[in-house]
Scaffold this active site. Structure first.
Site, PDB file in Angstrom:
ATOM      1  N   LYS A   1      36.344 -35.687 -42.043  1.00 46.41           N
ATOM      2  CA  LYS A   1      35.669 -36.142 -40.919  1.00 46.41           C
ATOM      3  C   LYS A   1      36.512 -36.862 -40.010  1.00 46.41           C
ATOM      4  O   LYS A   1      37.482 -37.943 -40.462  1.00 46.41           O
ATOM      5  CB  LYS A   1      34.432 -37.214 -41.272  1.00 46.41           C
ATOM      6  CG  LYS A   1      34.051 -37.974 -40.235  1.00 46.41           C
ATOM      7  CD  LYS A   1      32.879 -39.094 -40.545  1.00 46.41           C
ATOM      8  CE  LYS A   1      32.634 -39.824 -39.454  1.00 46.41           C
ATOM      9  NZ  LYS A   1      31.220 -40.737 -39.619  1.00 46.41           N
TER      10      LYS A   1
ATOM     11  N   ASP B   1      34.387 -44.904 -33.946  1.00 47.72           N
ATOM     12  CA  ASP B   1      32.979 -45.055 -34.150  1.00 47.72           C
ATOM     13  C   ASP B   1      32.368 -46.040 -33.590  1.00 47.72           C
ATOM     14  O   ASP B   1      32.238 -47.138 -34.155  1.00 47.72           O
ATOM     15  CB  ASP B   1      32.548 -44.550 -35.585  1.00 47.72           C
ATOM     16  CG  ASP B   1      30.897 -44.475 -35.498  1.00 47.72           C
ATOM     17  OD1 ASP B   1      30.439 -44.557 -34.342  1.00 47.72           O
ATOM     18  OD2 ASP B   1      30.499 -44.266 -36.693  1.00 47.72           O
TER      19      ASP B   1
ATOM     20  N   LYS C   1      27.112 -50.032 -32.455  1.00 49.56           N
ATOM     21  CA  LYS C   1      27.154 -51.028 -33.846  1.00 49.56           C
ATOM     22  C   LYS C   1      27.240 -52.350 -33.145  1.00 49.56           C
ATOM     23  O   LYS C   1      27.984 -52.608 -32.065  1.00 49.56           O
ATOM     24  CB  LYS C   1      28.398 -50.437 -34.341  1.00 49.56           C
ATOM     25  CG  LYS C   1      28.220 -49.116 -35.314  1.00 49.56           C
ATOM     26  CD  LYS C   1      29.450 -49.067 -36.047  1.00 49.56           C
ATOM     27  CE  LYS C   1      29.589 -47.457 -36.687  1.00 49.56           C
ATOM     28  NZ  LYS C   1      28.658 -47.613 -37.797  1.00 49.56           N
TER      29      LYS C   1
ATOM     30  N   ASP D   1      24.520 -42.976 -34.054  1.00 49.65           N
ATOM     31  CA  ASP D   1      25.621 -43.446 -34.843  1.00 49.65           C
ATOM     32  C   ASP D   1      25.559 -42.601 -36.053  1.00 49.65           C
ATOM     33  O   ASP D   1      26.671 -42.953 -36.942  1.00 49.65           O
ATOM     34  CB  ASP D   1      25.313 -44.904 -35.361  1.00 49.65           C
ATOM     35  CG  ASP D   1      26.388 -45.490 -35.827  1.00 49.65           C
ATOM     36  OD1 ASP D   1      27.404 -45.087 -35.945  1.00 49.65           O
ATOM     37  OD2 ASP D   1      26.159 -46.930 -36.501  1.00 49.65           O
TER      38      ASP D   1
ATOM     39  N   ARG E   1      27.894 -36.596 -39.562  1.00 41.45           N
ATOM     40  CA  ARG E   1      27.476 -35.458 -39.953  1.00 41.45           C
ATOM     41  C   ARG E   1      27.246 -34.059 -39.195  1.00 41.45           C
ATOM     42  O   ARG E   1      27.332 -33.104 -39.326  1.00 41.45           O
ATOM     43  CB  ARG E   1      25.706 -35.538 -40.695  1.00 41.45           C
ATOM     44  CG  ARG E   1      24.914 -36.370 -39.563  1.00 41.45           C
ATOM     45  CD  ARG E   1      23.692 -37.087 -40.244  1.00 41.45           C
ATOM     46  NE  ARG E   1      24.226 -38.229 -40.667  1.00 41.45           N
ATOM     47  CZ  ARG E   1      23.499 -38.867 -41.503  1.00 41.45           C
ATOM     48  NH1 ARG E   1      21.958 -38.682 -41.644  1.00 41.45           N
ATOM     49  NH2 ARG E   1      23.673 -40.125 -41.825  1.00 41.45           N
TER      50      ARG E   1
END
Ligand code: BES
Ligand code: MG
Ligand code: ZN
Length: 478
Positions: A246, A251, A258, A329, A333
């Protein structure tokens, strides 16, 4: 990096460390009678773990290692003991040290040197006073008949791979965009010998990698998809191993933003999986292991913006699956799924993905180890678990029952990127599984990839977790 080498003899002017247990008698070392009495007294009576003898031309440290419950745990005690000694060595401005052992097992001697070198890592790029702050220890020499040049070459390869991985994780987004990550991987490939190919945004578009493109949509920087390959002459495996990492270079959570403290503030670590894959490719090729391995790194940052993907969006993945996005978020995946379906073309022997995927894996086991899931790879997973004990990057297997797969079914699309309120690591794993058709192991390294306080040789910040694990796994294949 602190270089490790091996020597056959040591002059009596060299600073040394001797690994010992309570029964050791130090007959080979030129200690005086008084010194020997003193050492025995410190170890046996006072139960000291470290004894230092300041001789006229050198310092001799004796590190007493307690036997662990298993040989692997004794190795871990050696790594930690090595790292513990660093403060003393660097305070004494020692430049070179020679390690020898009164213990029987050569793995313990290697582990001690490894602990010294890993613990001595520093990330000083953004310090003005680099020279002043730099550790004095530059060279570690191992003296031991049992240790051969191959052992040392492999140790150095795995070390350098791990330290490169740490540095990649420690670099902020300011420097390490997706494009820069690809460039760094290219540099690592040049240095160690693996091949690198980088797909640009237009190529990613033509491959219809809808997961990677959706996550990238809110960004001002383009995504990359990096392919590494190590295929040496005489490689042993018929079908290649594929590693997937990944590569979310930062992020923010996207529109499902977040909070900052203890959440978004350390999200530069979200490419820890990519760093592990690049570091492992480096180590394996540097050590010239005869295994055919491919590494895949989808990379982008995840940001909110006027054009960002939104909760409720339905996106079309590389393999044609429709995914309903319910939380921006849960981006890891999405980019991994495209890489996993891309991996099908290699007809792989096994695919291992590494990802800082879920907070819920940290809730489950903390930062001590990683959680694992697998499908169709029972034996390989057992081998990887053994490697985990050997290098002390241990795997905790989670259940992977069908019920968890039910939790990601979507009303309006094939699947959704969010599971129920519980078992978040497993539903994330089930999401990834949807895109595989080969033996597969998933490692969620969200916990151990990044530490906010120093832990012995694992350091602070990026740990490089996964590199030594994968390297050991492949060493056992040759
Ligand atoms: N990158 C995070 C996971 C993470 C958390 C890594 C803490 C390292 C430390 C991931 O993209 C994420 O945000 N996961 C969400 C998923 C949720 C929205 C389903 C999580 O775990 O909260
Ligand atoms: Mg996220
Ligand atoms: Zn993430």
């Amino acid at each position: 990096m602190t270089k490790i080498s091996s020597v056959t003899s040591v002059s009596n002017q060299e600073n040394i460390i001797i690994l010992a247990d309570k029964k050791s008698n130090f007959v080979d070392i030129d200690f005086s009678k008084q010194e020997l009495t003193y050492i025995k007294d410190c170890i046996a009576k006072k139960e000291q773990k470290r004894v230092t003898i300041n001789q006229y031309k050198r310092v001799a440290h004796i590190a007493v290692i307690d036997e662990g419950k298993t040989v692997e745990l004794t190795s871990e005690a050696c790594r930690r003991a090595g790292s513990d000694l660093l403060a003393v060595l660097n305070a004494d401005k020692i430049n070179r040290i020679t390690v020898m052992s009164a213990l029987k097992n050569k793995d313990h001697l290697l582990a001690f040197a490894e602990g010294l070198a890993l613990g001595n890592y520093q990330f000083l790029k953004y310090k003005k006073d680099k020279k002043k702050l730099a550790a004095s220890l530059k060279s570690i020499r191992i003296q031991g008949k049992e240790v051969n040049t191959k052992d040392v070459a492999r140790l150095n390869a795995a070390l350098q791979g791990s330290l490169y991985a740490r540095t990649l994780v420690n670099e902020p987004l300011w420097f390490l965009t997706a494009t820069q990550l690809s460039k760094e991987i290219q540099k690592m490939g040049k240095e160690s010998g693996f091949k690198v190919q980088v797909f640009s945004k237009s190529k990613i578009q033509s491959l219809r990698m809808g997961g990677l493109l959706a996550v990238n949509k809110g960004s001002i920087d383009p995504p990359t998809f990096t392919i590494m390959e190590w295929k040496p002459k005489g490689y042993k495996n018929k079908k290649p191993y594929v590693l997937v990492g990944k590569g979310v270079v930062f992020d923010t959570g996207g529109l499902s933003l977040k909070p900052t403290p203890k959440s978004m503030d350390f999200m530069k670590c979200d490419m820890g999986g990519a760093a592990a894959v690049a570091g492992a490719m480096y180590a394996v090729s540097k050590a010239k292991l005869p295994v055919h391995i491919i590494g895949l790194v989808p990379a982008t940052d995840n940001r909110p913006s006027g054009n960002a993907y939104v909760p409720g969006d339905v996106i079309t993945m590389h393999d044609g699956t429709f995914v309903e996005v319910l939380n921006t978020d849960a981006e890891g995946r999405l980019i991994l799924a495209d890489a996993l379906s891309y991996a099908k073309r290699y007809k792989p022997e096994l695919v291992i993905d590494l990802a800082t995927l879920t907070g819920s894996s940290i809730a489950a086991i903390g930062t001590v180890g990683m959680v694992s899931m697998h499908e169709g790879a029972e034996k390989q997973h057992e081998k990887l678990r053994e490697s985990g004990h050997h290098v002390h990057e241990r795997l905790a297997e989670l259940p992977f029952w069908d019920e968890y797969g039910e939790m990601i079914k979507s009303e309006i699309a094939d699947i959704k990127n969010l599971g129920g309120p519980y078992g978040g690591s497993i539903t994330a794993g089930k999401f990834l599984h949807h895109f595989t058709d080969y033996p597969w192991i998933h490692l969620d390294i969200a916990g151990p990839a990044f530490l906010d306080g120093r832990d012995s040789y694992r350091g602070i910040g990026g740990t490089g977790v996964g590199v030594r694990l994968l390297f050991d796994f492949f060493v056992n294949k040759v």
